[in-house]
Scaffold this motif. Sequence first.
Motif, PDB file in Angstrom:
ATOM      1  N   GLU A 195      -0.244  -3.727  -2.972  1.00 17.90           N
ATOM      2  CA  GLU A 195       0.664  -4.864  -2.874  1.00 17.90           C
ATOM      3  C   GLU A 195       0.465  -5.604  -4.211  1.00 17.90           C
ATOM      4  O   GLU A 195       1.515  -6.025  -4.756  1.00 17.90           O
ATOM      5  CB  GLU A 195       0.389  -5.604  -1.767  1.00 17.90           C
ATOM      6  CG  GLU A 195       0.720  -5.106  -0.251  1.00 17.90           C
ATOM      7  CD  GLU A 195       0.205  -5.792   0.506  1.00 17.90           C
ATOM      8  OE1 GLU A 195       1.091  -5.995   1.775  1.00 17.90           O
ATOM      9  OE2 GLU A 195      -0.547  -6.698   0.564  1.00 17.90           O
ATOM     10  N   LYS A 221       2.948  -0.130  10.824  1.00 17.62           N
ATOM     11  CA  LYS A 221       2.843   0.152  12.238  1.00 17.62           C
ATOM     12  C   LYS A 221       2.329   1.494  12.599  1.00 17.62           C
ATOM     13  O   LYS A 221       2.671   2.643  12.158  1.00 17.62           O
ATOM     14  CB  LYS A 221       4.387   0.175  12.599  1.00 17.62           C
ATOM     15  CG  LYS A 221       4.574   0.702  14.094  1.00 17.62           C
ATOM     16  CD  LYS A 221       4.002  -0.319  15.164  1.00 17.62           C
ATOM     17  CE  LYS A 221       4.417   0.429  16.589  1.00 17.62           C
ATOM     18  NZ  LYS A 221       3.839  -0.463  17.696  1.00 17.62           N
ATOM     19  N   GLN A 256      13.653   1.094  11.423  1.00 18.10           N
ATOM     20  CA  GLN A 256      12.889  -0.062  11.072  1.00 18.10           C
ATOM     21  C   GLN A 256      11.744   0.309   9.927  1.00 18.10           C
ATOM     22  O   GLN A 256      11.167  -0.746   9.366  1.00 18.10           O
ATOM     23  CB  GLN A 256      12.302  -0.731  11.999  1.00 18.10           C
ATOM     24  CG  GLN A 256      13.312  -1.315  13.079  1.00 18.10           C
ATOM     25  CD  GLN A 256      12.591  -1.661  14.312  1.00 18.10           C
ATOM     26  OE1 GLN A 256      11.282  -2.060  14.403  1.00 18.10           O
ATOM     27  NE2 GLN A 256      13.082  -2.143  15.480  1.00 18.10           N
ATOM     28  N   TYR A 257      11.945   1.381   9.621  1.00 16.67           N
ATOM     29  CA  TYR A 257      10.690   1.918   8.540  1.00 16.67           C
ATOM     30  C   TYR A 257      11.144   2.630   7.509  1.00 16.67           C
ATOM     31  O   TYR A 257      12.258   3.562   7.437  1.00 16.67           O
ATOM     32  CB  TYR A 257       9.711   2.811   9.499  1.00 16.67           C
ATOM     33  CG  TYR A 257       9.493   1.935  10.772  1.00 16.67           C
ATOM     34  CD1 TYR A 257       8.238   1.042  10.701  1.00 16.67           C
ATOM     35  CD2 TYR A 257       9.733   2.428  11.954  1.00 16.67           C
ATOM     36  CE1 TYR A 257       7.778   0.326  11.679  1.00 16.67           C
ATOM     37  CE2 TYR A 257       9.348   1.792  13.045  1.00 16.67           C
ATOM     38  CZ  TYR A 257       8.332   0.783  12.974  1.00 16.67           C
ATOM     39  OH  TYR A 257       7.814  -0.212  13.988  1.00 16.67           O
ATOM     40  N   LYS A 276       5.301  -6.019  -0.598  1.00 14.54           N
ATOM     41  CA  LYS A 276       4.469  -6.430   0.832  1.00 14.54           C
ATOM     42  C   LYS A 276       4.626  -5.654   1.735  1.00 14.54           C
ATOM     43  O   LYS A 276       5.647  -4.911   2.132  1.00 14.54           O
ATOM     44  CB  LYS A 276       5.122  -7.959   1.313  1.00 14.54           C
ATOM     45  CG  LYS A 276       4.161  -8.356   2.325  1.00 14.54           C
ATOM     46  CD  LYS A 276       2.966  -8.929   2.050  1.00 14.54           C
ATOM     47  CE  LYS A 276       2.343  -9.377   3.318  1.00 14.54           C
ATOM     48  NZ  LYS A 276       0.788  -9.506   3.190  1.00 14.54           N
ATOM     49  N   VAL A 277       3.385  -4.914   2.410  1.00  5.53           N
ATOM     50  CA  VAL A 277       3.568  -3.990   3.189  1.00  5.53           C
ATOM     51  C   VAL A 277       3.291  -4.360   4.486  1.00  5.53           C
ATOM     52  O   VAL A 277       2.268  -5.183   4.996  1.00  5.53           O
ATOM     53  CB  VAL A 277       2.143  -2.901   3.133  1.00  5.53           C
ATOM     54  CG1 VAL A 277       2.279  -1.831   3.965  1.00  5.53           C
ATOM     55  CG2 VAL A 277       2.400  -2.439   1.452  1.00  5.53           C
ATOM     56  N   ASN A 278       4.196  -3.797   5.705  1.00  4.98           N
ATOM     57  CA  ASN A 278       3.694  -4.130   6.872  1.00  4.98           C
ATOM     58  C   ASN A 278       3.561  -2.640   7.610  1.00  4.98           C
ATOM     59  O   ASN A 278       4.517  -1.701   7.482  1.00  4.98           O
ATOM     60  CB  ASN A 278       5.002  -4.684   7.546  1.00  4.98           C
ATOM     61  CG  ASN A 278       5.156  -4.833   9.212  1.00  4.98           C
ATOM     62  OD1 ASN A 278       4.211  -5.258   9.595  1.00  4.98           O
ATOM     63  ND2 ASN A 278       6.096  -3.950   9.898  1.00  4.98           N
ATOM     64  N   ASN A 322       8.005  -1.329   4.739  1.00  5.56           N
ATOM     65  CA  ASN A 322       7.743  -0.970   6.269  1.00  5.56           C
ATOM     66  C   ASN A 322       7.027   0.418   6.597  1.00  5.56           C
ATOM     67  O   ASN A 322       7.993   1.476   6.256  1.00  5.56           O
ATOM     68  CB  ASN A 322       8.816  -1.193   7.365  1.00  5.56           C
ATOM     69  CG  ASN A 322       9.271  -2.698   7.116  1.00  5.56           C
ATOM     70  OD1 ASN A 322       8.520  -3.348   7.032  1.00  5.56           O
ATOM     71  ND2 ASN A 322      10.471  -2.919   6.968  1.00  5.56           N
ATOM     72  N   ASN A 335      -5.588  -2.136   5.734  1.00  9.53           N
ATOM     73  CA  ASN A 335      -5.355  -3.207   5.091  1.00  9.53           C
ATOM     74  C   ASN A 335      -6.522  -4.201   5.147  1.00  9.53           C
ATOM     75  O   ASN A 335      -6.492  -5.434   4.709  1.00  9.53           O
ATOM     76  CB  ASN A 335      -4.053  -4.014   5.445  1.00  9.53           C
ATOM     77  CG  ASN A 335      -4.321  -4.401   6.996  1.00  9.53           C
ATOM     78  OD1 ASN A 335      -5.128  -4.132   7.600  1.00  9.53           O
ATOM     79  ND2 ASN A 335      -3.144  -4.846   7.231  1.00  9.53           N
ATOM     80  N   ALA A 345       9.241  -5.258  -0.548  1.00 13.04           N
ATOM     81  CA  ALA A 345       8.676  -5.221   0.809  1.00 13.04           C
ATOM     82  C   ALA A 345       8.670  -3.587   1.289  1.00 13.04           C
ATOM     83  O   ALA A 345       9.238  -2.782   0.456  1.00 13.04           O
ATOM     84  CB  ALA A 345       9.745  -5.857   1.812  1.00 13.04           C
TER      85      ALA A 345
END
Length: 397
Positions: free
Chosen positions: A77, A87, A103-104, A83-85, A53, A63, A51
């Motif tokens: 990915e 923001k 969170q990042y 897995k990229v989130n 962030n 994406n 993962a």
Amino acid sequence: MKKTLISGAVCLLLAACGTSGSNSPASAPGAQGFTPPKLEALKALGQPEGALNVLAWPGYAENGANDPKINWVTPFEQQTGCKVNVKPFGTSDEAVTLMKTGQYDVVSASGDASLRLVASGDVEPVNTVLVPNYNDVYPFLKDKSWNSVNNVAYGIPHGWGANILTWRTDKVSPAPTSWSVMFDANSPYKGKVIAYDSPIYIADAALYLQSHQPDLGIKNPYALDDKQFAAAVALLKQQRPLVSEYWSDYLKESQSLKNGDSVVGTAWQVTVNVTKAEGTPLEATVPSEGVTGWSDTWMVATKSAHKTCAYKWLDYIISPSVNAQVAEYFGEAPANSKACAEMTDKTLCDTYHANDSAYAAKIAYWTTPIPQCLDGRTDVKCKDYGEWTRAWTDIKG
């Protein structure tokens, strides 16, 4: 992210933090004058954690959500299993605030955010050996005051550009060659000027005064003592009646120029490209006084739980092909010297002066203003970013 206890000097930096830069290459290597929290860079990569962030400027981590053809997150990915989130953030101040949440894992920080993140302990030194593509980054972007401290790298350069003067060619004549068209109280374009919305814009006024009021002794637009700062603030208050609006979203600026609400202003090259492509007669230049600008840096969060994925991202995002895609989409000069050959539009690197170290050296890059004057003076204190922020609020009214 945990807020680290730091020395008094760094606390002063945090209070002052904002943006800074110098048009003098002699200010490199690295920021000086404060001691960051004692943190170590990652020594070796492990297994990817699965993962990541990402906190990024819009356009830096696409994406395919906005356009299926614009997607460099999915290949990452697939290659790494991370897995990229993503923001997105709209301003450097927002990025700094979000990073403090913990969170990042990585952030694309401009120079008006990077030193704040270093001083607060929210980001840590980067082991460039673990980022093979770093070898191909232009030397003129490495070891600078906005991405390193005391010869220690705190990030990987990503892209850069200048804050240029742009105007509607059907509304502004003759073609301007000076920022006076935006700062002179008698400008014929009163109510049609558009300016950048950030405390760091005070540096643009300081850069103008550096040429037009040399008696002030301004050597670095991010190192302003009381008298110099007061002069820059006064100039911006004089400019205020000329301004139709302040922008932070380049697409909103583009719209303002297209519909004629504004006819002259400070812009990024991407604004000029987008606006001209849609049929608006627009041109841009580097005025006689010079320009401010930005160089963005990918930084790793101190409390990241996904540091191997973070380093994989740093290396991937500045690889020649991906750095080319981002630069072409976002509208900036790439950091990787091999990226230009990968661009679809081979003219863009000339447009952005990507290979032009002489052009890059003329830009007064955003860097955090701190009490220790960045121009080397020791007999006075300079205004810190906190004071820049308070003044900006007052300027805008």
